[in-house]
Design a protein around this motif. Structure first.
Motif, PDB file in Angstrom:
ATOM      1  N   LEU A   1       1.643  -1.609 -15.671  1.00 17.55           N
ATOM      2  CA  LEU A   1       2.011  -0.523 -14.533  1.00 17.55           C
ATOM      3  C   LEU A   1       1.027  -0.110 -13.698  1.00 17.55           C
ATOM      4  CD1 LEU A   1       4.075   1.450 -17.047  1.00 17.55           C
ATOM      5  CD2 LEU A   1       5.163   0.064 -15.319  1.00 17.55           C
ATOM      6  N   MET A   2      -0.195   0.058 -14.361  1.00 20.32           N
ATOM      7  CA  MET A   2      -1.380   0.245 -13.503  1.00 20.32           C
ATOM      8  C   MET A   2      -1.541  -0.761 -12.075  1.00 20.32           C
ATOM      9  SD  MET A   2      -5.231   1.227 -14.498  1.00 20.32           S
ATOM     10  CE  MET A   2      -4.628   2.426 -15.641  1.00 20.32           C
ATOM     11  N   ALA A   3      -1.273  -1.864 -12.560  1.00 18.59           N
ATOM     12  CA  ALA A   3      -1.514  -3.093 -11.332  1.00 18.59           C
ATOM     13  C   ALA A   3      -0.394  -2.617 -10.281  1.00 18.59           C
ATOM     14  CB  ALA A   3      -1.458  -4.331 -12.095  1.00 18.59           C
ATOM     15  N   LEU A   4       0.834  -2.558 -10.870  1.00 14.40           N
ATOM     16  CA  LEU A   4       1.973  -2.301  -9.955  1.00 14.40           C
ATOM     17  C   LEU A   4       1.492  -1.020  -9.152  1.00 14.40           C
ATOM     18  CD1 LEU A   4       5.055  -2.825 -12.258  1.00 14.40           C
ATOM     19  CD2 LEU A   4       4.347  -4.104 -10.225  1.00 14.40           C
ATOM     20  N   ASN A   5       1.079   0.066  -9.772  1.00 10.31           N
ATOM     21  CA  ASN A   5       0.743   1.326  -9.017  1.00 10.31           C
ATOM     22  C   ASN A   5      -0.395   0.979  -7.695  1.00 10.31           C
ATOM     23  OD1 ASN A   5       1.082   4.034  -8.530  1.00 10.31           O
ATOM     24  ND2 ASN A   5      -0.934   4.363  -9.399  1.00 10.31           N
ATOM     25  N   LEU A   6      -1.253   0.254  -8.350  1.00 16.72           N
ATOM     26  CA  LEU A   6      -2.503  -0.115  -7.274  1.00 16.72           C
ATOM     27  C   LEU A   6      -1.989  -1.084  -5.995  1.00 16.72           C
ATOM     28  CD1 LEU A   6      -5.581  -1.063  -9.584  1.00 16.72           C
ATOM     29  CD2 LEU A   6      -5.236   1.032  -8.305  1.00 16.72           C
ATOM     30  N   GLY A   7      -1.151  -2.086  -6.434  1.00 18.57           N
ATOM     31  CA  GLY A   7      -0.331  -2.861  -5.495  1.00 18.57           C
ATOM     32  C   GLY A   7       0.465  -1.967  -4.453  1.00 18.57           C
ATOM     33  N   CYS A   8       1.361  -1.131  -4.917  1.00 18.76           N
ATOM     34  CA  CYS A   8       2.223  -0.157  -4.301  1.00 18.76           C
ATOM     35  C   CYS A   8       1.102   0.690  -3.493  1.00 18.76           C
ATOM     36  CB  CYS A   8       3.014   0.700  -5.069  1.00 18.76           C
ATOM     37  SG  CYS A   8       4.416   0.033  -5.823  1.00 18.76           S
ATOM     38  N   ASN A   9      -0.027   1.259  -3.755  1.00 16.91           N
ATOM     39  CA  ASN A   9      -0.812   1.877  -3.052  1.00 16.91           C
ATOM     40  C   ASN A   9      -1.246   1.090  -1.704  1.00 16.91           C
ATOM     41  OD1 ASN A   9      -0.578   4.592  -4.387  1.00 16.91           O
ATOM     42  ND2 ASN A   9      -2.491   4.122  -5.785  1.00 16.91           N
ATOM     43  N   GLU A  10      -1.872   0.021  -2.035  1.00 22.32           N
ATOM     44  CA  GLU A  10      -2.282  -0.868  -1.035  1.00 22.32           C
ATOM     45  C   GLU A  10      -1.469  -1.208  -0.197  1.00 22.32           C
ATOM     46  OE1 GLU A  10      -5.512  -1.807  -0.197  1.00 22.32           O
ATOM     47  OE2 GLU A  10      -6.200  -0.636  -2.293  1.00 22.32           O
ATOM     48  N   LEU A  11      -0.145  -1.654  -0.295  1.00 25.44           N
ATOM     49  CA  LEU A  11       1.124  -1.672   0.391  1.00 25.44           C
ATOM     50  C   LEU A  11       1.306  -0.658   1.339  1.00 25.44           C
ATOM     51  CD1 LEU A  11       3.331  -3.813   1.553  1.00 25.44           C
ATOM     52  CD2 LEU A  11       4.545  -2.666  -0.378  1.00 25.44           C
ATOM     53  N   TYR A  12       1.388   0.575   0.808  1.00 25.53           N
ATOM     54  CA  TYR A  12       1.711   1.805   1.417  1.00 25.53           C
ATOM     55  C   TYR A  12       0.256   2.059   2.599  1.00 25.53           C
ATOM     56  CZ  TYR A  12       5.451   3.622  -1.104  1.00 25.53           C
ATOM     57  OH  TYR A  12       6.850   3.696  -1.480  1.00 25.53           O
ATOM     58  N   LYS A  13      -0.713   1.894   1.949  1.00 25.31           N
ATOM     59  CA  LYS A  13      -1.895   1.821   2.978  1.00 25.31           C
ATOM     60  C   LYS A  13      -1.687   1.030   4.225  1.00 25.31           C
ATOM     61  CE  LYS A  13      -5.359   3.694  -0.349  1.00 25.31           C
ATOM     62  NZ  LYS A  13      -6.502   3.081  -1.163  1.00 25.31           N
ATOM     63  N   ALA A  14      -1.431  -0.151   4.144  1.00 23.45           N
ATOM     64  CA  ALA A  14      -1.212  -1.205   4.996  1.00 23.45           C
ATOM     65  C   ALA A  14      -0.012  -0.582   6.154  1.00 23.45           C
ATOM     66  CB  ALA A  14      -0.981  -2.617   4.648  1.00 23.45           C
ATOM     67  N   LYS A  15       1.009  -0.285   5.436  1.00 22.53           N
ATOM     68  CA  LYS A  15       1.839   0.489   6.249  1.00 22.53           C
ATOM     69  C   LYS A  15       1.587   1.459   7.144  1.00 22.53           C
ATOM     70  CE  LYS A  15       5.261  -2.754   5.286  1.00 22.53           C
ATOM     71  NZ  LYS A  15       5.653  -3.682   6.352  1.00 22.53           N
ATOM     72  N   VAL A  16       0.664   2.556   6.334  1.00 21.10           N
ATOM     73  CA  VAL A  16       0.359   3.553   7.135  1.00 21.10           C
ATOM     74  C   VAL A  16      -0.671   3.132   8.353  1.00 21.10           C
ATOM     75  CG1 VAL A  16      -1.177   5.434   6.980  1.00 21.10           C
ATOM     76  CG2 VAL A  16       0.635   5.090   5.360  1.00 21.10           C
ATOM     77  N   ARG A  17      -1.539   2.147   8.028  1.00 23.36           N
ATOM     78  CA  ARG A  17      -2.591   1.499   9.020  1.00 23.36           C
ATOM     79  C   ARG A  17      -1.723   1.057  10.114  1.00 23.36           C
ATOM     80  NH1 ARG A  17      -5.675   0.031   4.408  1.00 23.36           N
ATOM     81  NH2 ARG A  17      -4.683  -2.165   4.459  1.00 23.36           N
ATOM     82  N   GLU A  18      -0.673   0.268   9.828  1.00 20.64           N
ATOM     83  CA  GLU A  18       0.046  -0.310  10.728  1.00 20.64           C
ATOM     84  C   GLU A  18       0.830   0.451  11.710  1.00 20.64           C
ATOM     85  OE1 GLU A  18       4.195  -3.314  10.820  1.00 20.64           O
ATOM     86  OE2 GLU A  18       2.919  -3.419   9.251  1.00 20.64           O
ATOM     87  N   ALA A  19       1.524   1.573  10.955  1.00 23.22           N
ATOM     88  CA  ALA A  19       2.212   2.689  11.758  1.00 23.22           C
ATOM     89  C   ALA A  19       1.009   3.344  12.578  1.00 23.22           C
ATOM     90  CB  ALA A  19       2.905   3.658  10.741  1.00 23.22           C
TER      91      ALA A  19
END
Length: 301
Positions: A32-50
């Motif tokens: 679950l922790m790995a999933l949470n980190l993966g989600c954070n990185e994905l959100y950060k990438a989307k934020v940077r893209e936006a």
């Protein structure tokens, strides 16, 4: 239709599978922790893209608004700040791009209008004054703008030139008509004199209206006018002398009718003497020969 599963249901499925497998709580927590980190990185990438898209759109809006301001200045229009429409940056960008495209079309049309009026100014000016370096369209006009004010200035210049052209055409027609009339009265060939009906580089169809043309016509009309006057005076003097001989000898009408008709017509004002060849060298020669004949008769009596 696809079965769309949200994150919550997928998480429950994952935990259920882990229990079936027999994973420990620690192992499940690690997953679950790995999933949470993966989600954070994905959100950060989307934020940077936006954020990158936002900056790009903002920069494009600013650069477009700057071009709009320059173009409005070029066209002589007031450059008021465009209101941001509701709907975010996309709507605002669409709005400024639409304005920009409208101004591009307007600028293209304005340039076309300027080109057409300038070509007409140059054409008429060169026809009237081929040797003149006209500075009216190059020094007195602000070429940093294609404003309505500049266009109106060019229109006034064109109107003035068109009026000058119309006056010049009328003057040349009158001069040419007078020259042909003088040639007819004096029985001279117009081909031996300057004609405005000559093609030039600035007027390939002929009918020159240049300063040189009108000056040459004035000189030739004046020269022929003087010759006409001289011949009128000479013929009238012959007429006066001949009339005295006719009176002396009571010359019959049939012998003098031809000359009486000529002297009658030559008694009119100069501008009204327009009969063809009435002042030709041949006519004056015949009058002079008849006068000599009458003088010889008188002297021999």
């Amino acid at each position: 239709m696809e079965n769309r599963e949200d994150c919550g249901s997928l998480l429950l499925q994952l935990k259920s599978i882990c229990r079936v497998i027999g994973d420990s709580v620690e192992e499940v927590d690690e997953i679950l922790m790995a999933l949470n980190l993966g989600c954070n990185e994905l959100y950060k990438a989307k934020v940077r893209e936006a954020e990158k898209r936002r900056v790009q759109m903002d920069d494009q809006i600013k650069s477009t608004e700057l071009e709009i301001a320059k173009m409005k200045e070029f066209l002589g229009e007031s450059s008021s700040q465009q209101e941001r429409p509701s709907g975010g940056l996309k709507k605002h960008l669409e709005s400024v791009l639409l304005t920009m495209n409208e101004l591009i079309v307007k600028k293209t049309e304005r340039k076309k209008q300027f080109r057409e009026i300038l070509l007409e100014i140059v054409k008429i000016d060169r026809a009237l004054h081929p040797g003149r370096l006209d500075e009216a369209s190059s020094c007195q006009i602000d070429w940093s703008r294609y404003s309505d004010g500049v266009f109106r200035k060019l229109q006034r210049e064109l109107n003035a030139l068109q009026t000058e052209k119309d006056d010049r055409v009328l003057e040349i027609k009158k001069l040419w008509s007078t020259l042909k009339s003088h040639c007819s009265v004096l029985h001279l060939d117009t081909n031996n004199f300057f004609s405005p009906m000559n093609p030039t580089s600035t007027n390939p169809e002929g009918e020159s209206i240049s300063d040189d043309t009108v000056n040459k016509l004035r000189i030739e009309v004046q020269t022929l006018g003087k010759l006409k006057t001289e011949r009128i005076l000479k013929a009238r003097a012959f007429g006066t002398t001949m009339k005295s001989h006719w009176a002396l000898w009571k010359t019959p009408d049939e012998e003098k009718d031809e000359y009486v008709t000529i002297f009658y017509k030559l008694a009119a004002p100069k501008d009204e003497i327009n009969d063809a060849a009435i002042l030709s060298e041949e006519t004056l020669r015949r009058i002079e020969e008849e006068l000599h004949r009458l003088q010889e008769v008188t002297n021999g009596s």
